[in-house]
Write a protein that holds these residues in place. Sequence first.
Motif, PDB file in Angstrom:
ATOM      1  N   UNK A  76       0.836  -1.207   0.000  1.00  0.00           N
ATOM      2  CA  UNK A  76       0.000   0.000   0.000  1.00  0.00           C
ATOM      3  C   UNK A  76       0.868   1.253   0.000  1.00  0.00           C
ATOM      4  N   UNK A  77       1.832   1.289   0.895  1.00  0.00           N
ATOM      5  CA  UNK A  77       2.610   2.514   1.103  1.00  0.00           C
ATOM      6  C   UNK A  77       3.590   2.810  -0.022  1.00  0.00           C
ATOM      7  N   UNK A  78       4.012   1.784  -0.740  1.00  0.00           N
ATOM      8  CA  UNK A  78       4.923   2.004  -1.868  1.00  0.00           C
ATOM      9  C   UNK A  78       4.187   2.294  -3.173  1.00  0.00           C
ATOM     10  N   UNK A  79       2.864   2.260  -3.150  1.00  0.00           N
ATOM     11  CA  UNK A  79       2.084   2.428  -4.374  1.00  0.00           C
ATOM     12  C   UNK A  79       2.010   3.890  -4.804  1.00  0.00           C
ATOM     13  N   UNK A  80       1.866   4.153  -6.106  1.00  0.00           N
ATOM     14  CA  UNK A  80       1.631   5.521  -6.568  1.00  0.00           C
ATOM     15  C   UNK A  80       0.395   6.140  -5.936  1.00  0.00           C
ATOM     16  N   UNK A  81      -0.610   5.317  -5.643  1.00  0.00           N
ATOM     17  CA  UNK A  81      -1.821   5.813  -4.997  1.00  0.00           C
ATOM     18  C   UNK A  81      -1.480   6.527  -3.695  1.00  0.00           C
ATOM     19  N   UNK A  82      -0.621   5.927  -2.904  1.00  0.00           N
ATOM     20  CA  UNK A  82      -0.224   6.547  -1.641  1.00  0.00           C
ATOM     21  C   UNK A  82       0.732   7.706  -1.859  1.00  0.00           C
ATOM     22  N   UNK A  99      -6.592  -3.502  17.672  1.00  0.00           N
ATOM     23  CA  UNK A  99      -6.812  -2.722  16.458  1.00  0.00           C
ATOM     24  C   UNK A  99      -5.936  -1.492  16.510  1.00  0.00           C
ATOM     25  N   UNK A 100      -5.164  -1.245  15.451  1.00  0.00           N
ATOM     26  CA  UNK A 100      -4.354  -0.034  15.438  1.00  0.00           C
ATOM     27  C   UNK A 100      -4.390   0.631  14.068  1.00  0.00           C
ATOM     28  N   UNK A 101      -4.105   1.924  14.071  1.00  0.00           N
ATOM     29  CA  UNK A 101      -4.108   2.733  12.854  1.00  0.00           C
ATOM     30  C   UNK A 101      -2.687   3.151  12.523  1.00  0.00           C
ATOM     31  N   UNK A 102      -2.337   3.072  11.249  1.00  0.00           N
ATOM     32  CA  UNK A 102      -1.015   3.469  10.762  1.00  0.00           C
ATOM     33  C   UNK A 102      -1.173   4.622   9.796  1.00  0.00           C
ATOM     34  N   UNK A 103      -0.450   5.700  10.018  1.00  0.00           N
ATOM     35  CA  UNK A 103      -0.487   6.826   9.100  1.00  0.00           C
ATOM     36  C   UNK A 103       0.119   6.410   7.755  1.00  0.00           C
ATOM     37  N   UNK A 104      -0.505   6.786   6.646  1.00  0.00           N
ATOM     38  CA  UNK A 104      -0.038   6.325   5.332  1.00  0.00           C
ATOM     39  C   UNK A 104       1.363   6.798   4.951  1.00  0.00           C
ATOM     40  N   UNK A 105       1.847   7.878   5.574  1.00  0.00           N
ATOM     41  CA  UNK A 105       3.147   8.408   5.172  1.00  0.00           C
ATOM     42  C   UNK A 105       4.306   7.821   5.957  1.00  0.00           C
ATOM     43  N   UNK A 106       4.044   6.858   6.833  1.00  0.00           N
ATOM     44  CA  UNK A 106       5.087   6.260   7.650  1.00  0.00           C
ATOM     45  C   UNK A 106       5.899   5.261   6.824  1.00  0.00           C
ATOM     46  N   UNK A 107       7.197   5.222   7.049  1.00  0.00           N
ATOM     47  CA  UNK A 107       8.059   4.224   6.416  1.00  0.00           C
ATOM     48  C   UNK A 107       8.056   2.960   7.271  1.00  0.00           C
ATOM     49  N   UNK A 108       7.571   1.876   6.736  1.00  0.00           N
ATOM     50  CA  UNK A 108       7.542   0.605   7.447  1.00  0.00           C
ATOM     51  C   UNK A 108       8.901  -0.083   7.287  1.00  0.00           C
ATOM     52  N   UNK A 109       9.483  -0.622   8.374  1.00  0.00           N
ATOM     53  CA  UNK A 109      10.763  -1.342   8.266  1.00  0.00           C
ATOM     54  C   UNK A 109      10.699  -2.457   7.235  1.00  0.00           C
ATOM     55  N   UNK A 216      -4.222  -6.101  -2.275  1.00  0.00           N
ATOM     56  CA  UNK A 216      -4.100  -4.647  -2.142  1.00  0.00           C
ATOM     57  C   UNK A 216      -3.390  -4.054  -3.349  1.00  0.00           C
ATOM     58  N   UNK A 217      -2.510  -4.840  -3.967  1.00  0.00           N
ATOM     59  CA  UNK A 217      -1.854  -4.369  -5.184  1.00  0.00           C
ATOM     60  C   UNK A 217      -2.848  -4.184  -6.314  1.00  0.00           C
ATOM     61  N   UNK A 218      -3.789  -5.133  -6.451  1.00  0.00           N
ATOM     62  CA  UNK A 218      -4.825  -5.025  -7.468  1.00  0.00           C
ATOM     63  C   UNK A 218      -5.739  -3.824  -7.214  1.00  0.00           C
ATOM     64  N   UNK A 219      -6.064  -3.599  -5.941  1.00  0.00           N
ATOM     65  CA  UNK A 219      -6.930  -2.471  -5.586  1.00  0.00           C
ATOM     66  C   UNK A 219      -6.245  -1.148  -5.891  1.00  0.00           C
ATOM     67  N   UNK A 220      -5.004  -1.015  -5.466  1.00  0.00           N
ATOM     68  CA  UNK A 220      -4.263   0.225  -5.703  1.00  0.00           C
ATOM     69  C   UNK A 220      -4.136   0.507  -7.192  1.00  0.00           C
ATOM     70  N   UNK A 221      -3.834  -0.532  -7.954  1.00  0.00           N
ATOM     71  CA  UNK A 221      -3.687  -0.365  -9.400  1.00  0.00           C
ATOM     72  C   UNK A 221      -5.009   0.065 -10.036  1.00  0.00           C
TER      73      UNK A 221
END
Length: 230
Positions: A76-82, A99-109, A216-221
Amino acid sequence: MLTPCANSSRLKCKMSVKQTQCSEEEEESRERDSKIGAVDKVFGSPQDHNVRSRAIFILENASLKKGLVRKALRSIMDSPLNKYGLVGSIFVKIDGGSLFEIKPHVCIPRTCKRFCGLIVDLLRKSCVRAKDTNEVLICVVEEPVTRHLPVNSHIIIGLSYSSEMLVDIDDYVGALSDAVTPIFVVGAMVNGKVKRDNTHDYISVSDYPLGAKCCVGLICDALEQKWKLF
């Protein structure tokens, strides 16, 4: 004395070694830069009148042991959509119940070890903050997830191989109204399926079971095609 052919072979060998070394150095650099607190570059929303709302992703029953959720998050985070700033929120419900929320601009390890360390820190402190700005990047939130969704998000889409509603994801996403926020519920578990609770549509995007990263790749595309994010 080396022949021209031998010289050429040695040159190709040196170039290959140099390219391998550069590739390794770039990967090490990316790994150093993927620390918590770093922020991905966001290009901003395109000036397209068709874009109305940002997409929201909910990863259900996420398995932390297999690292499946980490791969889905990076997809999700590496997609052009994001990168265009069109991912509104990402919610993760782990198989342990939190349940937790992750901000879309965060770099995941990028490594599973560092990601697991991040999750352990999150569950212990209930939130993870940026080191420089103290911004909350990841936080545990109260259930149900519906209380954290925008009021215009009445379209909630569950993806499951077991659904009888098989769709072409490009056509399906293309037909969604831009007046509402599209929300996609994807299972990130090893076994099982997404529940139909709180979903308006319950769809399948393939005749075969697909992993969360692929879904999620199919959705983003599909959203990128819909909103012409090229």
